[in-house]
Design an enzyme around this catalytic site. Structure first.
Site, short mmCIF file in Angstrom:
data_model
loop_
_atom_site.label_atom_id
_atom_site.label_comp_id
_atom_site.label_asym_id
_atom_site.label_seq_id
_atom_site.Cartn_x
_atom_site.Cartn_y
_atom_site.Cartn_z
N ASP A 58 0.84 -1.20 0.00
CA ASP A 58 0.00 0.00 0.00
C ASP A 58 0.88 1.25 0.00
O ASP A 58 1.72 1.42 0.89
CB ASP A 58 -0.88 0.00 1.26
CG ASP A 58 -1.79 1.22 1.31
OD1 ASP A 58 -2.79 1.22 0.56
OD2 ASP A 58 -1.50 2.16 2.06
N TYR A 63 2.77 9.69 0.28
CA TYR A 63 3.75 9.07 1.18
C TYR A 63 5.21 9.23 0.73
O TYR A 63 6.11 9.02 1.53
CB TYR A 63 3.50 7.55 1.34
CG TYR A 63 2.14 7.16 1.88
CD1 TYR A 63 1.32 8.08 2.53
CD2 TYR A 63 1.69 5.85 1.76
CE1 TYR A 63 0.07 7.70 2.99
CE2 TYR A 63 0.45 5.46 2.24
CZ TYR A 63 -0.36 6.40 2.84
OH TYR A 63 -1.59 6.02 3.31
N LYS A 93 -2.83 5.92 -4.12
CA LYS A 93 -3.96 6.80 -3.82
C LYS A 93 -3.82 8.18 -4.46
O LYS A 93 -2.70 8.69 -4.59
CB LYS A 93 -4.11 6.96 -2.30
CG LYS A 93 -4.10 5.65 -1.55
CD LYS A 93 -4.39 5.81 -0.07
CE LYS A 93 -4.06 4.52 0.66
NZ LYS A 93 -2.64 4.44 1.08
N HIS A 126 -7.89 9.26 -1.75
CA HIS A 126 -7.26 9.18 -0.43
C HIS A 126 -8.16 9.73 0.70
O HIS A 126 -8.28 9.11 1.76
CB HIS A 126 -5.93 9.94 -0.46
CG HIS A 126 -4.93 9.48 0.56
ND1 HIS A 126 -3.59 9.55 0.37
CD2 HIS A 126 -5.10 8.96 1.79
CE1 HIS A 126 -2.96 9.07 1.43
NE2 HIS A 126 -3.86 8.71 2.31
P1 NAP Z 1 0.04 0.34 12.05
O1 NAP Z 1 0.39 -0.65 11.00
O2 NAP Z 1 -1.10 0.09 12.97
O3 NAP Z 1 1.28 0.66 12.97
C1 NAP Z 1 2.56 0.90 12.49
C2 NAP Z 1 3.46 1.14 13.70
O4 NAP Z 1 3.43 0.00 14.56
C3 NAP Z 1 4.89 1.37 13.30
O5 NAP Z 1 5.41 2.35 14.16
C4 NAP Z 1 5.58 0.01 13.56
O6 NAP Z 1 6.91 0.20 13.95
C5 NAP Z 1 4.76 -0.54 14.71
N1 NAP Z 1 4.63 -1.99 14.66
C6 NAP Z 1 4.40 -2.79 13.59
N2 NAP Z 1 4.31 -4.08 13.95
C7 NAP Z 1 4.48 -4.12 15.28
C8 NAP Z 1 4.49 -5.17 16.24
N3 NAP Z 1 4.33 -6.43 15.88
N4 NAP Z 1 4.69 -4.84 17.55
C9 NAP Z 1 4.86 -3.56 17.91
N5 NAP Z 1 4.87 -2.51 17.06
C10 NAP Z 1 4.68 -2.79 15.75
O7 NAP Z 1 -0.27 1.76 11.38
P2 NAP Z 1 -0.16 2.47 9.98
O8 NAP Z 1 1.23 2.39 9.47
O9 NAP Z 1 -0.77 3.80 10.15
O10 NAP Z 1 -1.13 1.63 9.04
C11 NAP Z 1 -0.70 0.68 8.09
C12 NAP Z 1 -0.69 1.26 6.69
O11 NAP Z 1 -1.98 1.76 6.33
C13 NAP Z 1 0.21 2.48 6.47
O12 NAP Z 1 1.58 2.19 6.44
C14 NAP Z 1 -0.36 3.02 5.17
O13 NAP Z 1 0.12 2.27 4.07
C15 NAP Z 1 -1.86 2.82 5.39
N6 NAP Z 1 -2.51 4.03 5.94
C16 NAP Z 1 -3.50 4.61 5.19
C17 NAP Z 1 -4.13 5.76 5.64
C18 NAP Z 1 -5.21 6.39 4.80
O14 NAP Z 1 -5.60 7.55 5.06
N7 NAP Z 1 -5.73 5.70 3.81
C19 NAP Z 1 -3.80 6.32 6.87
C20 NAP Z 1 -2.80 5.70 7.63
C21 NAP Z 1 -2.19 4.55 7.15
P3 NAP Z 1 8.14 -0.61 13.27
O15 NAP Z 1 8.16 -0.25 11.81
O16 NAP Z 1 9.32 -0.10 14.02
O17 NAP Z 1 7.87 -2.07 13.52
#
Ligand code: NAP
Length: 328
Positions: A58, A63, A93, A126
């Site tokens: 994604d 980004y 997006k 987005h």
């Molecule tokens: P997430 O996946 O809930 O959390 C990511 C964070 O959690 C990072 O800091 C990561 O750090 C940590 N993490 C990952 N696995 C872990 C584990 N097993 N134990 C502890 N910590 C862990 O949040 P997100 O990145 O916001 O969401 C995922 C993806 O969704 C994004 O990367 C993006 O592609 C997409 N997104 C879309 C939107 C939108 O508006 N459409 C908004 C936000 C996100 P480390 O890397 O250090 O492990």
């Protein structure tokens, strides 16, 4: 990266998207990084993810990870991690400043150029708001917000799918009401709505709406996006989840991801740490008990990613309530 890695990648369950019949891996790899890292770090993490078995990636023009993702795909093919790009599912997006009917196709062409791809698997709007074209900024200045012409933008998204430049189209951060507005005039309905979804913000109403309308709900911030500017540690620090994780011998992250999978949604998770990337994949050969599911069901609900930076006295959404149509 260890290119001598030979073990077969884990197999991730897939879902057939309604509007195109294409399959999407239900667990995907997020590339939104906060605080930002260099493109080489992103590329290396993506290559490791492909090596470990992730097949769905994604990204978004916002980004800044389209280019490193594109480079990683080229390298993954050249070192034999995958045979071809066809083995991957790539989502990108449309940013708010390109969310104008005539700007959609050029924006998709730019994303494809960044990604070095001929087509996307999924292209999403987005956020349900536009901003002045030609001004590429985040956060968007208060005075630059504009109401989106949903009909014109969605028609252009449909044209992108008809042209074969993306296999499916969808939206992100849309409420039930905004989805219903799109469904009312769409010729190709949105295949996906990507939103915040985790045990602390379960989106029950939106889940039902999407299920009834054949739209796949995709969870972002499934772990609460700890450490990012848009997330918090409230999910990973939730006592109920910690208790379940301890008793089950799993991590809190695995409980969150397994729960999401059992809810029939798709999930995007971001980790650039090899061990966490790996453990985040290990959720498909065990299940939560009915009691554990009930305990998660009862967790008090609170939206973590409220989208405050999309609220403007000059734009279409003057309050958080208006942005989410009361779904807060
Ligand atoms: P997430 O996946 O809930 O959390 C990511 C964070 O959690 C990072 O800091 C990561 O750090 C940590 N993490 C990952 N696995 C872990 C584990 N097993 N134990 C502890 N910590 C862990 O949040 P997100 O990145 O916001 O969401 C995922 C993806 O969704 C994004 O990367 C993006 O592609 C997409 N997104 C879309 C939107 C939108 O508006 N459409 C908004 C936000 C996100 P480390 O890397 O250090 O492990």
């Amino acid at each position: 990266m260890d290119t001598s890695f030979q073990a077969p990648p884990l197999s991730i369950p897939e879902y057939i998207l309604s509007s195109s019949g294409r399959t999407m891996p239900l667990l995907g790899f997020g590339t939104a990084v906060s605080p930002p890292v260099g493109p080489q770090v992103t590329k290396a993490a993506i290559l490791e993810a492909i090596e470990l078995g992730y097949r769905h990636f994604d990204t978004a023009s916002l980004y800044g990870t389209e280019q490193p993702l594109g480079e990683a795909i080229v390298e993954a093919v050249s070192v034999g991690l995958i045979k071809s790009r066809e083995e991957l599912f790539i989502t990108s997006k449309l940013w708010c400043s390109d969310a104008h009917g005539e700007c959609v196709l050029p924006a998709l062409h730019r994303s494809l150029e960044n990604l070095r791809l001929e087509y996307l698997d999924l292209y999403l709007i987005h956020w349900p708001v536009s901003s002045k074209h030609g001004i590429y900024e985040f956060p968007i200045k208060q005075e630059d917000f504009l109401a989106m012409d949903f009909k014109a933008v969605w028609k252009a998204m449909e044209d992108c799918q008809r042209l074969g430049l993306t296999k499916s189209i969808g939206v992100s951060n849309f409420s039930c009401k905004k989805l219903a507005d799109i469904l009312a005039f769409s010729e190709i309905p949105p295949a996906v709505n990507q939103v915040e979804l985790n045990p602390l913000w379960q989106q029950k109403k939106l889940r039902e709406f999407c299920k009834a309308n054949g739209i796949l709900l995709t969870a972002y911030a499934p772990l609460g996006a700890q450490g990012t500017i848009w997330g918090s540690n409230r999910v990973l620090e939730c006592e109920v989840l910690k208790k379940i994780a301890k008793e089950k011998g799993k991590s809190v992250a695995q409980i969150c991801l397994r729960w999401g999978f059992e809810q029939g949604i798709s999930i995007l998770v971001k980790s650039f740490n090899r061990e966490r990337m790996k453990s985040n994949l290990e959720i498909f050969n065990w299940s939560l008990s009915p009691d554990e599911v009930r305990m998660i069901d009862d967790i008090p609900q609170t939206r973590l990613c409220c989208g405050e930076c999309y609220i403007s006295e000059y734009g279409p959404f003057k309050t958080i309530n208006e942005l989410w149509d009361g779904e807060i």
